[in-house]
Design a protein around this motif. Structure first.
Motif, PDB file in Angstrom:
ATOM      1  N   PHE A 237      50.922  27.164  81.635  1.00 25.76           N
ATOM      2  CA  PHE A 237      49.934  26.397  80.866  1.00 25.76           C
ATOM      3  C   PHE A 237      50.546  25.915  79.545  1.00 25.76           C
ATOM      4  CE2 PHE A 237      46.498  25.984  77.782  1.00 25.76           C
ATOM      5  CZ  PHE A 237      45.563  25.224  78.487  1.00 25.76           C
ATOM      6  N   LYS A 238      51.324  26.781  78.921  1.00 26.54           N
ATOM      7  CA  LYS A 238      51.986  26.445  77.659  1.00 26.54           C
ATOM      8  C   LYS A 238      52.952  25.271  77.845  1.00 26.54           C
ATOM      9  CE  LYS A 238      55.000  28.607  74.191  1.00 26.54           C
ATOM     10  NZ  LYS A 238      55.685  29.869  73.787  1.00 26.54           N
ATOM     11  N   LYS A 239      53.662  25.252  78.965  1.00 24.53           N
ATOM     12  CA  LYS A 239      54.629  24.187  79.231  1.00 24.53           C
ATOM     13  C   LYS A 239      53.940  22.852  79.502  1.00 24.53           C
ATOM     14  CE  LYS A 239      58.250  27.200  81.146  1.00 24.53           C
ATOM     15  NZ  LYS A 239      58.989  27.559  82.380  1.00 24.53           N
ATOM     16  N   GLU A 240      52.796  22.902  80.165  1.00 23.28           N
ATOM     17  CA  GLU A 240      52.121  21.675  80.584  1.00 23.28           C
ATOM     18  C   GLU A 240      51.238  21.078  79.505  1.00 23.28           C
ATOM     19  OE1 GLU A 240      50.023  22.786  84.071  1.00 23.28           O
ATOM     20  OE2 GLU A 240      51.823  23.013  85.309  1.00 23.28           O
ATOM     21  N   ASN A 241      50.969  21.826  78.446  1.00 18.56           N
ATOM     22  CA  ASN A 241      50.059  21.364  77.405  1.00 18.56           C
ATOM     23  C   ASN A 241      50.713  21.483  76.024  1.00 18.56           C
ATOM     24  OD1 ASN A 241      47.243  21.010  78.878  1.00 18.56           O
ATOM     25  ND2 ASN A 241      48.192  22.868  79.698  1.00 18.56           N
ATOM     26  N   VAL A 242      49.961  21.091  75.007  1.00 19.47           N
ATOM     27  CA  VAL A 242      50.489  21.152  73.642  1.00 19.47           C
ATOM     28  C   VAL A 242      50.623  22.606  73.214  1.00 19.47           C
ATOM     29  CG1 VAL A 242      50.064  20.552  71.233  1.00 19.47           C
ATOM     30  CG2 VAL A 242      49.441  18.943  73.049  1.00 19.47           C
ATOM     31  N   SER A 243      51.790  22.972  72.719  1.00 19.42           N
ATOM     32  CA  SER A 243      52.003  24.334  72.203  1.00 19.42           C
ATOM     33  C   SER A 243      52.748  24.236  70.877  1.00 19.42           C
ATOM     34  CB  SER A 243      52.807  25.185  73.194  1.00 19.42           C
ATOM     35  OG  SER A 243      54.099  24.646  73.382  1.00 19.42           O
ATOM     36  N   LEU A 244      52.428  25.134  69.985  1.00 21.31           N
ATOM     37  CA  LEU A 244      53.028  25.131  68.656  1.00 21.31           C
ATOM     38  C   LEU A 244      54.209  26.094  68.610  1.00 21.31           C
ATOM     39  CD1 LEU A 244      49.751  25.155  66.550  1.00 21.31           C
ATOM     40  CD2 LEU A 244      51.119  23.191  67.239  1.00 21.31           C
ATOM     41  N   PRO A 245      55.295  25.723  67.937  1.00 21.04           N
ATOM     42  CA  PRO A 245      56.490  26.586  67.908  1.00 21.04           C
ATOM     43  C   PRO A 245      56.309  27.853  67.078  1.00 21.04           C
ATOM     44  CG  PRO A 245      56.786  24.696  66.463  1.00 21.04           C
ATOM     45  CD  PRO A 245      55.514  24.456  67.213  1.00 21.04           C
ATOM     46  N   LEU A 246      55.348  27.827  66.150  1.00 22.67           N
ATOM     47  CA  LEU A 246      55.143  28.987  65.281  1.00 22.67           C
ATOM     48  C   LEU A 246      53.691  29.428  65.371  1.00 22.67           C
ATOM     49  CD1 LEU A 246      56.202  30.941  63.073  1.00 22.67           C
ATOM     50  CD2 LEU A 246      55.475  29.229  61.379  1.00 22.67           C
ATOM     51  N   SER A 247      53.480  30.712  65.648  1.00 23.20           N
ATOM     52  CA  SER A 247      52.122  31.255  65.691  1.00 23.20           C
ATOM     53  C   SER A 247      52.027  32.436  64.739  1.00 23.20           C
ATOM     54  CB  SER A 247      51.761  31.695  67.111  1.00 23.20           C
ATOM     55  OG  SER A 247      52.646  32.707  67.547  1.00 23.20           O
ATOM     56  N   LEU A 248      50.967  32.452  63.964  1.00 24.22           N
ATOM     57  CA  LEU A 248      50.779  33.503  62.963  1.00 24.22           C
ATOM     58  C   LEU A 248      49.372  34.078  63.070  1.00 24.22           C
ATOM     59  CD1 LEU A 248      52.329  31.685  59.863  1.00 24.22           C
ATOM     60  CD2 LEU A 248      53.429  33.461  61.232  1.00 24.22           C
ATOM     61  N   SER A 249      49.243  35.318  62.683  1.00 24.30           N
ATOM     62  CA  SER A 249      47.924  35.947  62.627  1.00 24.30           C
ATOM     63  C   SER A 249      47.542  36.145  61.169  1.00 24.30           C
ATOM     64  CB  SER A 249      47.946  37.297  63.349  1.00 24.30           C
ATOM     65  OG  SER A 249      46.711  37.964  63.176  1.00 24.30           O
ATOM     66  N   ASN A 250      46.291  35.856  60.846  1.00 29.19           N
ATOM     67  CA  ASN A 250      45.823  36.033  59.477  1.00 29.19           C
ATOM     68  C   ASN A 250      45.517  37.482  59.132  1.00 29.19           C
ATOM     69  OD1 ASN A 250      45.807  33.577  57.990  1.00 29.19           O
ATOM     70  ND2 ASN A 250      44.238  32.801  59.356  1.00 29.19           N
ATOM     71  N   GLY A 251      45.436  38.337  60.129  1.00 33.76           N
ATOM     72  CA  GLY A 251      45.117  39.736  59.850  1.00 33.76           C
ATOM     73  C   GLY A 251      45.697  40.658  60.892  1.00 33.76           C
ATOM     74  N   ASN A 252      45.818  41.926  60.547  1.00 38.77           N
ATOM     75  CA  ASN A 252      46.357  42.914  61.483  1.00 38.77           C
ATOM     76  C   ASN A 252      45.242  43.748  62.105  1.00 38.77           C
ATOM     77  OD1 ASN A 252      45.634  44.338  59.227  1.00 38.77           O
ATOM     78  ND2 ASN A 252      47.436  45.671  59.219  1.00 38.77           N
ATOM     79  N   GLY A 253      44.012  43.230  62.087  1.00 35.63           N
ATOM     80  CA  GLY A 253      42.887  43.912  62.703  1.00 35.63           C
ATOM     81  C   GLY A 253      41.960  42.888  63.332  1.00 35.63           C
ATOM     82  N   THR A 254      41.214  43.310  64.342  1.00 39.37           N
ATOM     83  CA  THR A 254      40.334  42.413  65.077  1.00 39.37           C
ATOM     84  C   THR A 254      39.341  41.702  64.172  1.00 39.37           C
ATOM     85  OG1 THR A 254      40.503  43.700  67.108  1.00 39.37           O
ATOM     86  CG2 THR A 254      38.560  42.323  66.872  1.00 39.37           C
ATOM     87  N   HIS A 255      38.599  42.486  63.379  1.00 38.68           N
ATOM     88  CA  HIS A 255      37.548  41.891  62.551  1.00 38.68           C
ATOM     89  C   HIS A 255      38.119  40.938  61.504  1.00 38.68           C
ATOM     90  CE1 HIS A 255      38.980  45.636  60.873  1.00 38.68           C
ATOM     91  NE2 HIS A 255      38.524  45.312  59.684  1.00 38.68           N
ATOM     92  N   LEU A 256      39.320  41.252  60.983  1.00 42.94           N
ATOM     93  CA  LEU A 256      39.955  40.375  60.001  1.00 42.94           C
ATOM     94  C   LEU A 256      40.334  39.031  60.625  1.00 42.94           C
ATOM     95  CD1 LEU A 256      42.328  42.974  58.290  1.00 42.94           C
ATOM     96  CD2 LEU A 256      40.113  42.188  57.469  1.00 42.94           C
TER      97      LEU A 256
END
Length: 417
Positions: free
Chosen positions: A276-295
């Motif tokens: 799916f990643k290959k066939e569609n738009v994907s970003l080279p860099l992915s980041l998480s805003n928090g280290n917990g689910t609720h965050l």
């Protein structure tokens, strides 16, 4: 020898349990070295290795000194209580090997996190692990028995050490403790200039005391004071003034998958997601805003940094996510399919407003034991596929998937959850 004789009082010279305290030292130092082995090589490795050696010795000397003083000045039961407590400290160093590597938290931070919860969030957090409550009860019972195990270990090793006793006097051991502390501080001051600041926080967190005696913090670069979140009424009154009339309203699908790291979306681990990643738009860099689910949920739906979560939660939120509110104003219908427990931290209200007024439909598939997360994920997806709204435009479909939560992948020297 009677049990009380293990803590005999009022002696000028004390025999001490050198086997127990030597074992304590070996475990503490070895645990630190184990954590160091998973950190990137640094020019500061040798410095922190010596520092770990010093802290390990200092911790053992401190416990030994306190044990001798308690034996001399307090009733025997106090000594047993202290030994049982110190055994928990002993075990915490072993547990830290896994906790720091997996969730980047040590035992004290985990305890602080749990104690900071209210009873509803705590029970919800327990249930999300998908571990039966009787197992948690058994774990609690074992935890209560650990101090007793520590006392029995101490008594057993005490008998062995008394076969070839080594005696310590109070004044020399106090001097040794003071000298060891001063020497470690002097070492810190003398060689701290050689510390690689880029790796300093990682190595500090792996130390027995999780920091140096004279802390060395990384420089913080800020462009100004950290802002506070805007008042909810201010945000939504601004949105109400906007004129939003989109020409088209294509359907939007938002999948939120727990604890999913981009570098583990590979042919081996996730072939369908990789395709799916290959066939569609994907970003080279992915980041998480928090280290917990609720965050992270808060950051996604409120378009804010996670440090603002706590204050937003305390203020409360009747209107939910500003982003979803904008989409509603544009004429979108919002449909939610959740395998995750949105009762956690009252996220239902924080994301979708009071009485879920932002959600046109809400489908919940909780995975309380004995249901497995992959089963409820499948239910959420099946419910999405059957939804007749998919045939129309102007819909936002939000799907919370939970089966990757608490899954640990170990390989190539990496650990993630």
């Amino acid at each position: 020898m009677k049990l009380k004789d293990h803590f005999n009082m009022k002696q000028e010279s004390h025999s001490f349990n050198y086997i127990y305290f030597s074992l304590f030292f070996v475990i503490v130092f070895a645990s630190t070295l184990s954590l160091f082995s998973f950190l990137p090589p640094s020019q500061s490795t040798f410095f922190f290795t010596l520092y770990a050696l010093g802290e390990s010795l200092l911790e053992v000397f401190l416990l030994l000194t306190l044990t001798l003083l308690i034996k001399e000045y307090l009733p025997p039961w106090c000594a047993y209580l202290f030994i049982g407590s110190s055994f928990l400290l002993f075990l915490s160093h072993i547990i830290d090997i896994f906790l720091i590597r997996i969730v980047d938290l040590n035992c004290l931070e985990c305890i602080d996190f749990v104690l900071d919860e209210n009873i509803d969030n705590f029970l919800e957090m327990i249930q999300t692990t998908n571990i039966p409550l009787f197992i948690w009860g058994l774990f609690g019972l074992i935890l209560l028995c650990l101090p007793l195990i520590g006392i029995m270990l101490f008594i057993g090793t005490q008998k062995l050490s008394e076969k070839k006793p080594i005696f310590w006097q109070k004044k020399p051991i106090l001097k040794t403790l003071f000298s060891a502390t001063a020497l470690l501080c002097l070492f810190d001051l003398s060689f701290s200039s050689s510390i690689d600041l880029s790796s300093n926080p990682l190595y500090q967190k792996a130390l027995p005391w999780k920091k140096t005696l004279i802390s060395h913090q990384n420089p913080m670069i800020t462009t100004g004071p950290i802002g506070l979140p805007k008042e909810e009424n201010t945000i939504f009154s601004t949105i109400d003034k906007m004129e939003l009339a989109p020409i088209q309203k294509p359907n939007i699908y938002l999948f939120i998958s727990e604890s999913l790291r981009a570098d583990y979306i590979t042919e081996e681990n996730a072939p369908n997601a990789t395709q799916f990643k290959k066939e569609n738009v994907s970003l080279p860099l992915s980041l998480s805003n928090g280290n917990g689910t609720h965050l992270s949920w808060f950051s996604i739906f409120h378009s804010n940094f996670s440090y603002l979560w706590s204050l937003t939660q305390k203020r409360g939120s009747d209107k939910g996510s500003p982003s979803l509110y904008i989409l509603k104003k544009m004429g979108y219908k919002i449909h939610v399919y959740s395998s995750a427990q949105l009762n956690y931290y009252n996220m239902k209200e924080l994301l979708f407003g009071k009485n879920l007024y932002l959600a046109d439909s809400f489908h919940s598939f909780p995975h309380y034991y004995p249901k497995e997360t992959f089963e409820t994920d499948a239910q959420a997806i099946q419910s999405l596929i059957k939804d007749k709204n998919m045939e129309e435009e102007g819909n936002l479909f939000i799907i919370f998937l939970d089966s990757t939560h608490f899954i640990i992948v170990i390989g190539s020297g990496k650990v993630t959850s």
